[in-house]
Design a protein around this motif. Sequence first.
Motif, PDB file in Angstrom:
ATOM      1  N   ASP A  19      10.418  52.373 -29.912  1.00  0.00           N
ATOM      2  CA  ASP A  19      10.425  50.801 -29.919  1.00  0.00           C
ATOM      3  C   ASP A  19      12.006  49.990 -29.585  1.00  0.00           C
ATOM      4  OD1 ASP A  19       7.442  50.574 -30.039  1.00  0.00           O
ATOM      5  OD2 ASP A  19       7.763  50.090 -32.123  1.00  0.00           O
ATOM      6  N   VAL A  20      12.809  50.604 -30.472  1.00  0.00           N
ATOM      7  CA  VAL A  20      14.303  50.201 -30.378  1.00  0.00           C
ATOM      8  C   VAL A  20      14.910  50.728 -29.055  1.00  0.00           C
ATOM      9  CG1 VAL A  20      16.479  50.806 -31.160  1.00  0.00           C
ATOM     10  CG2 VAL A  20      14.440  50.311 -32.967  1.00  0.00           C
ATOM     11  N   VAL A  21      14.667  51.772 -28.591  1.00  0.00           N
ATOM     12  CA  VAL A  21      15.109  52.270 -27.338  1.00  0.00           C
ATOM     13  C   VAL A  21      14.606  51.437 -26.077  1.00  0.00           C
ATOM     14  CG1 VAL A  21      15.001  54.104 -25.558  1.00  0.00           C
ATOM     15  CG2 VAL A  21      15.494  54.737 -27.962  1.00  0.00           C
ATOM     16  N   ALA A  22      13.181  51.276 -26.096  1.00  0.00           N
ATOM     17  CA  ALA A  22      12.579  50.418 -25.262  1.00  0.00           C
ATOM     18  C   ALA A  22      13.141  48.881 -25.081  1.00  0.00           C
ATOM     19  CB  ALA A  22      11.150  50.232 -25.170  1.00  0.00           C
ATOM     20  N   MET A  23      13.336  48.444 -26.409  1.00  0.00           N
ATOM     21  CA  MET A  23      13.639  47.214 -26.182  1.00  0.00           C
ATOM     22  C   MET A  23      15.231  46.859 -25.916  1.00  0.00           C
ATOM     23  SD  MET A  23      13.713  44.475 -29.738  1.00  0.00           S
ATOM     24  CE  MET A  23      14.809  45.878 -30.790  1.00  0.00           C
ATOM     25  N   PHE A  24      16.004  47.700 -26.192  1.00  0.00           N
ATOM     26  CA  PHE A  24      17.594  47.649 -26.061  1.00  0.00           C
ATOM     27  C   PHE A  24      17.773  47.905 -24.529  1.00  0.00           C
ATOM     28  CE2 PHE A  24      18.150  46.951 -30.434  1.00  0.00           C
ATOM     29  CZ  PHE A  24      19.063  46.207 -30.213  1.00  0.00           C
ATOM     30  N   VAL A  25      16.925  48.763 -23.838  1.00  0.00           N
ATOM     31  CA  VAL A  25      17.053  49.276 -22.527  1.00  0.00           C
ATOM     32  C   VAL A  25      16.799  48.018 -21.578  1.00  0.00           C
ATOM     33  CG1 VAL A  25      16.123  50.694 -20.711  1.00  0.00           C
ATOM     34  CG2 VAL A  25      17.067  51.712 -22.789  1.00  0.00           C
ATOM     35  N   CYS A  26      15.641  47.398 -22.073  1.00  0.00           N
ATOM     36  CA  CYS A  26      15.129  46.069 -21.292  1.00  0.00           C
ATOM     37  C   CYS A  26      16.341  44.965 -21.395  1.00  0.00           C
ATOM     38  CB  CYS A  26      13.759  45.774 -21.948  1.00  0.00           C
ATOM     39  SG  CYS A  26      12.396  46.830 -21.420  1.00  0.00           S
ATOM     40  N   LEU A  27      17.031  44.836 -22.610  1.00  0.00           N
ATOM     41  CA  LEU A  27      17.777  43.717 -22.833  1.00  0.00           C
ATOM     42  C   LEU A  27      18.986  44.205 -21.903  1.00  0.00           C
ATOM     43  CD1 LEU A  27      17.510  42.830 -26.561  1.00  0.00           C
ATOM     44  CD2 LEU A  27      16.657  41.564 -24.637  1.00  0.00           C
ATOM     45  N   TRP A  28      19.494  45.457 -21.939  1.00  0.00           N
ATOM     46  CA  TRP A  28      20.516  45.885 -21.295  1.00  0.00           C
ATOM     47  C   TRP A  28      20.233  45.726 -19.654  1.00  0.00           C
ATOM     48  CZ3 TRP A  28      20.350  50.437 -17.975  1.00  0.00           C
ATOM     49  CH2 TRP A  28      21.586  50.874 -17.341  1.00  0.00           C
ATOM     50  N   LEU A  29      19.182  45.942 -19.024  1.00  0.00           N
ATOM     51  CA  LEU A  29      18.706  45.885 -17.635  1.00  0.00           C
ATOM     52  C   LEU A  29      18.803  44.280 -17.408  1.00  0.00           C
ATOM     53  CD1 LEU A  29      18.032  47.171 -15.261  1.00  0.00           C
ATOM     54  CD2 LEU A  29      15.788  47.065 -15.815  1.00  0.00           C
ATOM     55  N   LEU A  30      18.133  43.456 -18.338  1.00  0.00           N
ATOM     56  CA  LEU A  30      18.168  42.010 -18.082  1.00  0.00           C
ATOM     57  C   LEU A  30      19.506  41.373 -18.025  1.00  0.00           C
ATOM     58  CD1 LEU A  30      16.481  39.484 -17.921  1.00  0.00           C
ATOM     59  CD2 LEU A  30      16.426  39.257 -20.332  1.00  0.00           C
ATOM     60  N   ALA A  31      20.410  41.854 -19.173  1.00  0.00           N
ATOM     61  CA  ALA A  31      21.700  41.239 -19.317  1.00  0.00           C
ATOM     62  C   ALA A  31      22.473  41.777 -17.947  1.00  0.00           C
ATOM     63  CB  ALA A  31      22.409  41.626 -20.556  1.00  0.00           C
ATOM     64  N   SER A  32      22.247  43.045 -17.398  1.00  0.00           N
ATOM     65  CA  SER A  32      23.081  43.251 -16.324  1.00  0.00           C
ATOM     66  C   SER A  32      22.646  42.563 -14.999  1.00  0.00           C
ATOM     67  CB  SER A  32      22.659  44.890 -16.029  1.00  0.00           C
ATOM     68  OG  SER A  32      23.180  45.705 -16.961  1.00  0.00           O
ATOM     69  N   MET A  33      21.157  42.256 -14.842  1.00  0.00           N
ATOM     70  CA  MET A  33      20.921  41.532 -13.754  1.00  0.00           C
ATOM     71  C   MET A  33      21.298  39.941 -13.822  1.00  0.00           C
ATOM     72  SD  MET A  33      17.049  42.984 -13.018  1.00  0.00           S
ATOM     73  CE  MET A  33      16.361  42.567 -14.472  1.00  0.00           C
ATOM     74  N   VAL A  34      21.268  39.519 -15.169  1.00  0.00           N
ATOM     75  CA  VAL A  34      21.644  38.052 -15.150  1.00  0.00           C
ATOM     76  C   VAL A  34      23.353  37.851 -14.960  1.00  0.00           C
ATOM     77  CG1 VAL A  34      21.881  36.302 -16.769  1.00  0.00           C
ATOM     78  CG2 VAL A  34      19.917  37.206 -16.668  1.00  0.00           C
ATOM     79  N   LEU A  35      24.108  38.830 -15.364  1.00  0.00           N
ATOM     80  CA  LEU A  35      25.655  38.695 -15.148  1.00  0.00           C
ATOM     81  C   LEU A  35      25.559  39.166 -13.508  1.00  0.00           C
ATOM     82  CD1 LEU A  35      26.971  40.609 -18.174  1.00  0.00           C
ATOM     83  CD2 LEU A  35      27.010  38.177 -17.655  1.00  0.00           C
ATOM     84  N   ASP A  36      24.690  39.985 -13.190  1.00  0.00           N
ATOM     85  CA  ASP A  36      24.981  40.086 -11.670  1.00  0.00           C
ATOM     86  C   ASP A  36      24.829  38.915 -10.669  1.00  0.00           C
ATOM     87  OD1 ASP A  36      25.266  41.718  -9.183  1.00  0.00           O
ATOM     88  OD2 ASP A  36      23.421  41.861  -8.893  1.00  0.00           O
ATOM     89  N   VAL A  37      23.816  38.014 -10.982  1.00  0.00           N
ATOM     90  CA  VAL A  37      23.860  36.869 -10.365  1.00  0.00           C
ATOM     91  C   VAL A  37      24.964  36.034 -10.833  1.00  0.00           C
ATOM     92  CG1 VAL A  37      22.250  34.822 -10.295  1.00  0.00           C
ATOM     93  CG2 VAL A  37      21.315  37.233 -10.145  1.00  0.00           C
ATOM     94  N   ALA A  38      25.421  36.053 -11.868  1.00  0.00           N
ATOM     95  CA  ALA A  38      26.446  34.770 -12.175  1.00  0.00           C
ATOM     96  C   ALA A  38      27.904  35.242 -11.927  1.00  0.00           C
ATOM     97  CB  ALA A  38      26.369  34.767 -13.850  1.00  0.00           C
ATOM     98  N   THR A  39      28.214  36.443 -11.393  1.00  0.00           N
ATOM     99  CA  THR A  39      29.429  36.899 -11.125  1.00  0.00           C
ATOM    100  C   THR A  39      29.628  36.959  -9.559  1.00  0.00           C
ATOM    101  OG1 THR A  39      28.847  39.375 -11.395  1.00  0.00           O
ATOM    102  CG2 THR A  39      29.783  38.097 -13.350  1.00  0.00           C
ATOM    103  N   PRO A  40      30.698  37.114  -8.958  1.00  0.00           N
ATOM    104  CA  PRO A  40      31.004  37.266  -7.528  1.00  0.00           C
ATOM    105  C   PRO A  40      30.314  38.484  -7.034  1.00  0.00           C
ATOM    106  CG  PRO A  40      33.162  36.896  -8.838  1.00  0.00           C
ATOM    107  CD  PRO A  40      32.216  37.178  -9.933  1.00  0.00           C
ATOM    108  N   LYS A  41      30.336  38.699  -5.731  1.00  0.00           N
ATOM    109  CA  LYS A  41      29.345  39.641  -5.048  1.00  0.00           C
ATOM    110  C   LYS A  41      30.124  41.167  -5.225  1.00  0.00           C
ATOM    111  CE  LYS A  41      26.094  36.955  -3.527  1.00  0.00           C
ATOM    112  NZ  LYS A  41      24.962  36.721  -4.469  1.00  0.00           N
ATOM    113  N   GLU A  42      31.149  40.970  -5.266  1.00  0.00           N
ATOM    114  CA  GLU A  42      32.187  42.233  -5.249  1.00  0.00           C
ATOM    115  C   GLU A  42      31.820  43.076  -6.495  1.00  0.00           C
ATOM    116  OE1 GLU A  42      34.029  39.405  -5.007  1.00  0.00           O
ATOM    117  OE2 GLU A  42      34.097  39.448  -2.937  1.00  0.00           O
TER     118      GLU A  42
END
Length: 137
Positions: A19-42
């Motif tokens: 459960d801990v691994v699944a939860m934090f992997v999902c949070l890591w992936l979500l944070a990566s995608m949100v930050l990808d949208v919020a930062t420059p294309k480079e």
Amino acid sequence: MTKGLLPIVARDHGMRRFDVVAMFVCLWLLASMVLDVATPKELTVYMIGAAIAPAATISALLYWLRVPRFDFVVSFATLWMVSGMLIEVITPRPLSPLIAIVAVAPMVIVGAVFKVHNWRGWRRKPISMSQDLVGSD
């Protein structure tokens, strides 16, 4: 009859780990995608994911070890700030000042909540064992 089965305690321990691994992997992936949208294309999602992966891993380990809530929150806010600083270092173009505010915001919020709790006297008062034993008669 139940010779080959794991004890219930071991299954619960393994399930919590999953459960801990699944939860934090999902949070890591979500944070990566949100930050990808919020930062420059480079700055790609792969660069962001690699920058915040250590923070997600350490946070998951602290959560799994059941570190006290306040210590976990302070550690998580610090790791978030360090991840923001690392993203600022690896980006090819300067980020907006809003990203710096977002990186520091968790530390400010945790500090404000801690100060309010101390100011209002919401800390738990330690109970001595002698008082506890006298009151149990």
